[in-house]
Design an enzyme around this catalytic site. Structure first.
Site, PDB file in Angstrom:
ATOM      1  N   GLU A  71       0.825  -1.216   0.000  1.00  0.00           N
ATOM      2  CA  GLU A  71       0.000   0.000   0.000  1.00  0.00           C
ATOM      3  C   GLU A  71       0.855   1.260   0.000  1.00  0.00           C
ATOM      4  OE1 GLU A  71      -2.759   0.553   3.285  1.00  0.00           O
ATOM      5  OE2 GLU A  71      -3.656   2.249   2.232  1.00  0.00           O
ATOM      6  N   ASP A  90      -0.715  -5.118   2.900  1.00  0.00           N
ATOM      7  CA  ASP A  90      -1.114  -3.901   3.607  1.00  0.00           C
ATOM      8  C   ASP A  90      -0.476  -3.961   4.994  1.00  0.00           C
ATOM      9  OD1 ASP A  90      -2.251  -1.717   4.775  1.00  0.00           O
ATOM     10  OD2 ASP A  90      -4.282  -2.115   4.042  1.00  0.00           O
ATOM     11  N   ILE A  92      -0.632  -2.005   7.639  1.00  0.00           N
ATOM     12  CA  ILE A  92      -1.662  -1.844   8.685  1.00  0.00           C
ATOM     13  C   ILE A  92      -2.978  -1.605   7.963  1.00  0.00           C
ATOM     14  CG2 ILE A  92      -2.491  -0.588  10.708  1.00  0.00           C
ATOM     15  CD1 ILE A  92       0.305   0.374  11.267  1.00  0.00           C
ATOM     16  N   ASP A  93      -3.856  -2.574   8.001  1.00  0.00           N
ATOM     17  CA  ASP A  93      -5.196  -2.372   7.438  1.00  0.00           C
ATOM     18  C   ASP A  93      -6.103  -2.005   8.604  1.00  0.00           C
ATOM     19  OD1 ASP A  93      -7.120  -2.307   5.406  1.00  0.00           O
ATOM     20  OD2 ASP A  93      -7.886  -4.239   6.076  1.00  0.00           O
ATOM     21  N   THR A  95      -5.933   1.667   9.542  1.00  0.00           N
ATOM     22  CA  THR A  95      -5.029   2.673  10.123  1.00  0.00           C
ATOM     23  C   THR A  95      -5.780   3.635  11.050  1.00  0.00           C
ATOM     24  OG1 THR A  95      -3.617   2.478   8.178  1.00  0.00           O
ATOM     25  CG2 THR A  95      -3.263   4.400   9.542  1.00  0.00           C
ATOM     26  N   ASP A 238      -5.894  -4.638   0.293  1.00  0.00           N
ATOM     27  CA  ASP A 238      -6.900  -4.755   1.353  1.00  0.00           C
ATOM     28  C   ASP A 238      -7.581  -6.125   1.323  1.00  0.00           C
ATOM     29  OD1 ASP A 238      -6.810  -2.030   2.430  1.00  0.00           O
ATOM     30  OD2 ASP A 238      -7.697  -1.409   0.529  1.00  0.00           O
TER      31      ASP A 238
HETATM   32  C1  LIP Z   1      -8.859   0.883   4.867  1.00  0.00           C
HETATM   33  C2  LIP Z   1      -9.769  -0.288   4.520  1.00  0.00           C
HETATM   34  C3  LIP Z   1     -11.177   0.071   4.902  1.00  0.00           C
HETATM   35  C4  LIP Z   1     -11.618   1.116   3.981  1.00  0.00           C
HETATM   36  C5  LIP Z   1     -10.721   2.316   4.082  1.00  0.00           C
HETATM   37  C6  LIP Z   1      -9.265   1.953   3.927  1.00  0.00           C
HETATM   38  P1  LIP Z   1      -6.277   1.277   5.440  1.00  0.00           P
HETATM   39  O1  LIP Z   1      -7.505   0.524   4.689  1.00  0.00           O
HETATM   40  O2  LIP Z   1      -9.462  -1.472   5.018  1.00  0.00           O
HETATM   41  O3  LIP Z   1     -12.043  -1.020   4.749  1.00  0.00           O
HETATM   42  O4  LIP Z   1     -12.945   1.454   4.218  1.00  0.00           O
HETATM   43  O5  LIP Z   1     -11.057   3.217   3.081  1.00  0.00           O
HETATM   44  O6  LIP Z   1      -8.915   1.601   2.619  1.00  0.00           O
HETATM   45  O7  LIP Z   1      -6.182   2.617   4.801  1.00  0.00           O
HETATM   46  O8  LIP Z   1      -6.593   1.366   6.875  1.00  0.00           O
HETATM   47  O9  LIP Z   1      -5.095   0.443   5.117  1.00  0.00           O
END
Ligand code: LIP
Length: 300
Positions: A71, A90, A92-93, A95, A238
């Site tokens: 990412e 990713d 940290i998914d 964040t 993601d």
């Molecule tokens: C997030 C996603 C989440 C989505 C956010 C964002 P991040 O990823 O997992 O579902 O709604 O827009 O993409 O930015 O925390 O890696």
């Protein structure tokens, strides 16, 4: 594919996920500087970047011939998912959850071959829950995962052997996310869909949840704790890891737009449905019907 040792890759990704998890737990997000990307709500912290560097450097040493997409190093219009064996990561998914100390964030480590999600490792260090999947070999959830001999036995997904038939949306627990794009036609389509999904006399889903992490939403569907998860706007990193875990739990990824039965990994519009003895096709059609024929359009 035949000469790639997928279980070995899973084991490598699990040990990397634990190492990344320790970095994330050691970080103090309130003291960590955060930048923004698309807009003020699309944030990236120093920890996201540090974890991606850790993972990409280890993987490039161990698997120098495999591609890597992350990412934080993605370049719009340049980075593409190809047929090559590719780690899709990713760091940290979730964040926003990480920054707020809301304990639903994870490291999402996927591996795809010919664009097919073939290994998935998703690790939530805050709850110490690990999800893994290997193509053709099932998927698992493990609690106290990093605790060595105190770790619980991995549980095969879906939990409890699955819940049988999928009923209508009004009997379902459905996850969807607002996402980070908060304007434009895609946003309008989502808002109309949210209303249709919630409103009495329309979908009126039994319950709606937003975990704030696509990977954890998908793992919830794989586990059978959620029935569906829908989102437009998220990226391959993601979903890649969770997608493998979902497939191996008998679930299936459909397209986020109506009529897309076999979505591309990088299509950015997804509908994950849990495994079921019957009713998968029917609930997908019921869901798509609530989108009123409207289609989200995202650039890569
Ligand atoms: C997030 C996603 C989440 C989505 C956010 C964002 P991040 O990823 O997992 O579902 O709604 O827009 O993409 O930015 O925390 O890696």
């Amino acid at each position: 594919m035949a000469d790639i040792n997928l279980p070995e890759i899973r084991d490598t990704l699990v040990s990397l996920a634990f190492e990344a998890g320790r970095t994330i737990l050691a970080a103090n997000p309130s003291a960590t500087s955060a930048d923004t990307k698309l807009n003020a709500v699309d944030i990236v912290t120093e920890t996201d970047k540090a974890v991606e560097v850790l993972i990409s450097s280890r993987l490039s040493t161990l698997y120098p011939s495999f591609s890597f997409i992350g990412e934080e190093t993605y370049v719009k219009g340049v980075t593409t998912v190809t047929d090559a064996p590719t780690f899709i990561v990713d760091p940290i998914d979730g964040t926003q959850n990480f920054v707020h100390g809301f304990p639903h964030a994870c490291i999402s480590l996927g591996f795809a071959v010919e664009k097919i999600p073939s290994v998935g490792v998703v690790y939530n260090p805050f709850l110490d829950i690990l999800y893994t999947g290997v193509r053709g070999q099932g998927s698992y959830m493990q609690r106290n995962a990093s605790e060595g001999s105190n770790a619980k036995e991995p549980q095969r997904l879906p939990l409890n052997g699955g819940k049988g038939k999928l009923n209508k949306l009004c009997n379902s627990l459905v996850a969807f996310e607002g996402g980070s794009q908060r304007d434009g036609e895609n946003f309008e389509i989502k808002m109309r869909a949210f209303r249709n999904l919630l409103e009495s006399g329309k979908g009126m889903v039994g319950g709606f949840r937003s975990l704030g992490s696509a990977a954890l939403n998908i793992c919830g569907v794989a586990a059978g704790q959620l029935d569906l998860y829908w989102e437009g706007g998220c990226y391959a990193w993601d979903v890649a890891a969770g997608w493998c875990i979902l497939n191996e739990a008998g679930g299936k990824m459909f397209g986020g737009n109506p009529g897309v039965w076999e979505p591309e990994l990088d299509s950015r519009k997804y509908l994950a449905v849990r495994g079921a003895t019957e009713g998968q096709k029917e609930i997908v059609e019921e869901f798509w019907g609530l989108l009123g024929g409207e289609e989200m359009v995202y650039e890569h």
